[in-house]
Design a protein around this motif. Structure first.
Motif, PDB file in Angstrom:
ATOM      1  N   TYR A  72      -7.369  15.477  -6.090  1.00  0.00           N
ATOM      2  CA  TYR A  72      -6.812  14.664  -7.091  1.00  0.00           C
ATOM      3  C   TYR A  72      -5.652  13.883  -6.757  1.00  0.00           C
ATOM      4  CZ  TYR A  72      -4.525  13.947 -11.593  1.00  0.00           C
ATOM      5  OH  TYR A  72      -3.879  13.486 -12.592  1.00  0.00           O
ATOM      6  N   THR A  73      -4.918  14.400  -5.795  1.00  0.00           N
ATOM      7  CA  THR A  73      -3.727  13.776  -5.275  1.00  0.00           C
ATOM      8  C   THR A  73      -3.964  12.372  -4.606  1.00  0.00           C
ATOM      9  OG1 THR A  73      -2.615  15.914  -4.776  1.00  0.00           O
ATOM     10  CG2 THR A  73      -1.723  13.831  -3.645  1.00  0.00           C
ATOM     11  N   GLY A  74      -5.276  12.496  -3.891  1.00  0.00           N
ATOM     12  CA  GLY A  74      -5.920  11.396  -3.090  1.00  0.00           C
ATOM     13  C   GLY A  74      -6.228  10.496  -4.125  1.00  0.00           C
ATOM     14  N   ASP A  76      -4.932  10.125  -7.380  1.00  0.00           N
ATOM     15  CA  ASP A  76      -3.807   9.583  -7.823  1.00  0.00           C
ATOM     16  C   ASP A  76      -2.928   8.619  -6.899  1.00  0.00           C
ATOM     17  OD1 ASP A  76      -2.248   9.863 -10.106  1.00  0.00           O
ATOM     18  OD2 ASP A  76      -0.825  11.114  -9.009  1.00  0.00           O
ATOM     19  N   GLN A  77      -3.107   8.975  -5.749  1.00  0.00           N
ATOM     20  CA  GLN A  77      -2.211   8.005  -4.780  1.00  0.00           C
ATOM     21  C   GLN A  77      -3.042   7.120  -3.906  1.00  0.00           C
ATOM     22  OE1 GLN A  77       0.295  10.980  -2.354  1.00  0.00           O
ATOM     23  NE2 GLN A  77       1.189  11.640  -4.263  1.00  0.00           N
ATOM     24  N   GLU A  78      -4.184   7.067  -4.340  1.00  0.00           N
ATOM     25  CA  GLU A  78      -5.053   6.106  -3.797  1.00  0.00           C
ATOM     26  C   GLU A  78      -5.000   6.419  -2.158  1.00  0.00           C
ATOM     27  OE1 GLU A  78      -4.971   1.867  -5.031  1.00  0.00           O
ATOM     28  OE2 GLU A  78      -4.587   2.492  -6.910  1.00  0.00           O
ATOM     29  N   LYS A  79      -5.253   7.674  -1.804  1.00  0.00           N
ATOM     30  CA  LYS A  79      -5.205   7.941  -0.311  1.00  0.00           C
ATOM     31  C   LYS A  79      -6.817   8.565  -0.024  1.00  0.00           C
ATOM     32  CE  LYS A  79      -0.291   8.960   0.572  1.00  0.00           C
ATOM     33  NZ  LYS A  79       0.631   9.620   0.437  1.00  0.00           N
ATOM     34  N   TYR A  82      -7.206  12.001   1.571  1.00  0.00           N
ATOM     35  CA  TYR A  82      -6.765  13.299   0.827  1.00  0.00           C
ATOM     36  C   TYR A  82      -8.101  13.412   0.005  1.00  0.00           C
ATOM     37  CZ  TYR A  82      -1.932  13.382   2.017  1.00  0.00           C
ATOM     38  OH  TYR A  82      -0.637  13.695   2.549  1.00  0.00           O
TER      39      TYR A  82
END
Ligand SMILES: [Zn+2]
Length: 182
Positions: A72-74, A76-79, A82
């Protein structure tokens, strides 16, 4: 001197020493002198299992959740790294958990089958305080008088967890003829 000893019903007579101080093994495990003579262990019916499918499931789902959070972090932060890592982690944890929980269940099923057999051999058995022998009144379901090591070995072996014996009962030999099929 009157004691309540006189009021107690006469116990089962031991076929080896003739003593009348025999008690069912379940009672003897926690009865007089049980701690000193380690009867709790010597007359133990089965290994105490620590495997808990429910706990494994919760642990696995927590890890799966962490993988999902990472994914989800990936997003959200376009990584993308992740995201990919999180998805892989979540999948590994999810399927890993399913495998572990299924393994637990299989072990538990086998143990339950074994326990029924252990109960059958263990419940009617009596422990004699006179000679420290174990026997079944009336000779059913098994014959003769065993020492506690032989008794434990027989019960655990018949129940299918004889390989989990760790004390000296591991090397005990059950005399032929104790069980009808021996
Ligand atoms: Zn005896």
């Amino acid at each position: 001197m009157a004691t309540d000893e006189t009021a107690r019903p006469v116990g089962v007579i031991c076929p080896r020493c003739g003593g009348s101080e025999a008690r069912p093994v379940a009672e003897a495990r926690g009865g007089k002198g049980a701690f000193r003579k380690e009867l709790g262990t010597r007359l133990q019916k089965s290994p105490e299992k620590s495997g808990d499918g429910c706990l494994h499931f919760i642990e696995g789902m927590v890890l799966t959740g962490m993988g999902a959070a990472l994914a989800y972090t990936g997003v959200d932060q376009e990584k993308p790294l992740y995201l990919a890592g999180g998805v892989v982690l979540a999948l590994i944890c999810f399927f890993g958990t399913i495998a572990v929980v299924r393994g637990d269940r299989r072990e538990k099923d086998a143990e339950e089958d074994g326990l029924a057999k252990a109960d059958w051999l263990w419940e009617p058995a009596h422990y004699c305080y006179g000679c420290e022998g174990v026997f079944c009144p009336g000779g059913t379901p098994w014959l003769g008088v065993l020492d506690t090591d032989q008794f434990k070995k027989m019960v655990w072996t018949e129940a299918g967890y004889g390989d989990q014996l760790t004390d000296k009962s591991k090397n005990a030999e059950v005399p032929p003829g104790t069980l009808p099929w021996y």
